[in-house]
Scaffold this motif. Structure first.
Motif, PDB file in Angstrom:
ATOM      1  N   ALA A  93      42.010  60.644 -17.983  1.00 12.78           N
ATOM      2  CA  ALA A  93      40.969  61.613 -18.317  1.00 12.78           C
ATOM      3  C   ALA A  93      40.065  61.786 -17.110  1.00 12.78           C
ATOM      4  O   ALA A  93      39.928  60.872 -16.296  1.00 12.78           O
ATOM      5  N   VAL A  94      39.445  62.940 -17.015  1.00 17.11           N
ATOM      6  CA  VAL A  94      38.460  63.182 -15.965  1.00 17.11           C
ATOM      7  C   VAL A  94      37.159  62.523 -16.423  1.00 17.11           C
ATOM      8  O   VAL A  94      36.650  62.834 -17.507  1.00 17.11           O
ATOM      9  N   GLU A  95      36.664  61.588 -15.604  1.00 13.16           N
ATOM     10  CA  GLU A  95      35.441  60.864 -15.947  1.00 13.16           C
ATOM     11  C   GLU A  95      34.563  60.760 -14.706  1.00 13.16           C
ATOM     12  O   GLU A  95      35.026  60.958 -13.591  1.00 13.16           O
ATOM     13  N   ASP A  96      33.310  60.394 -14.922  1.00  7.40           N
ATOM     14  CA  ASP A  96      32.384  60.299 -13.796  1.00  7.40           C
ATOM     15  C   ASP A  96      32.423  58.928 -13.123  1.00  7.40           C
ATOM     16  O   ASP A  96      31.586  58.606 -12.289  1.00  7.40           O
ATOM     17  N   PHE A  97      33.399  58.092 -13.478  1.00  7.18           N
ATOM     18  CA  PHE A  97      33.592  56.793 -12.848  1.00  7.18           C
ATOM     19  C   PHE A  97      35.088  56.555 -12.707  1.00  7.18           C
ATOM     20  O   PHE A  97      35.895  57.211 -13.355  1.00  7.18           O
ATOM     21  N   GLY A  98      35.432  55.609 -11.841  1.00  6.66           N
ATOM     22  CA  GLY A  98      36.843  55.321 -11.629  1.00  6.66           C
ATOM     23  C   GLY A  98      37.483  56.333 -10.698  1.00  6.66           C
ATOM     24  O   GLY A  98      36.812  57.209 -10.140  1.00  6.66           O
ATOM     25  N   PRO A  99      38.799  56.225 -10.544  1.00 10.01           N
ATOM     26  CA  PRO A  99      39.506  57.106  -9.616  1.00 10.01           C
ATOM     27  C   PRO A  99      39.633  58.532 -10.148  1.00 10.01           C
ATOM     28  O   PRO A  99      39.478  58.765 -11.343  1.00 10.01           O
ATOM     29  N   PRO A 100      39.935  59.477  -9.254  1.00 13.13           N
ATOM     30  CA  PRO A 100      40.158  60.861  -9.700  1.00 13.13           C
ATOM     31  C   PRO A 100      41.396  60.950 -10.595  1.00 13.13           C
ATOM     32  O   PRO A 100      42.265  60.078 -10.561  1.00 13.13           O
TER      33      PRO A 100
END
Length: 180
Positions: free
Chosen positions: A136-143
């Motif tokens: 999922a696209v999130e504001d943390f972790g890898p792209p």
């Protein structure tokens, strides 16, 4: 080194925010709860965060990492554990050396997914557990392009020859158990 490898510094690996996001104690409980686990290889050990959590449960620990600075950091937290410089695709241990091989937010960083999972299976006597980011696209972790889809991991599990794969959704991540 490829652009998927974590390179934000050792100190950030042990931030309280990261420990909470990774649900370290819950993950360790989920990895050890259903199976008699007495030894763990922590692949991509980083600063030894998960290795330390396993060790607190009186489990024999070893770890590998590609980065010598990470190995040094892990040894500071667990001076009696065995840590070696190694890639996930070429583990320096004999077949069936550990009850559990654990990969904490590492598999998405390796150069060869199949080889890394084959090596984990080879040195594991019982199971391999892989903690990964949600796809999922999130504001943390890898792209998103570095994250792994559940279907991809299911196909990989079958290709490598595991008998069963279990998926445990967590608050921020997903824990995959692969059984021999």
């Amino acid at each position: 080194m490829n652009d998927r490898v974590y390179n934000n510094g050792v100190d950030r690996l042990r931030s309280s925010e990261r420990i909470e996001r990774l649900e370290v104690d819950r993950v360790v409980d989920l990895c050890t709860g259903n199976n008699q686990i007495n030894s763990v290889l922590d692949v991509g050990t980083g600063s030894g965060l998960f290795a330390e959590a396993f060790a607190k449960r009186s489990i024999k620990i070893a770890g590998v990492d590609l980065n010598p600075d990470m190995i040094d950091a892990a040894k500071k937290h667990l001076p009696d554990a065995e840590f070696k410089l190694s890639a996930a695709e070429n583990l320096p241990f004999d077949d069936n050396s550990f009850d559990l091989v654990f990969m904490g937010v590492l598999l998405h960083e390796v150069d060869d997914y199949t080889k890394a999972l084959e090596e984990a299976k080879r040195v594991s006597a019982k199971q391999v557990s892989v903690l990964e980011w949600k796809y999922a696209v999130e504001d943390f972790g890898p792209p998103i392009e570095h994250r792994l889809k559940e279907e991809f991991l299911k196909q990989l599990s079958e290709k490598v020859g595991f008998s069963k794969m279990e998926v445990v959704p967590l608050k921020n991540l997903v824990l995959y158990h692969f059984f021999k």
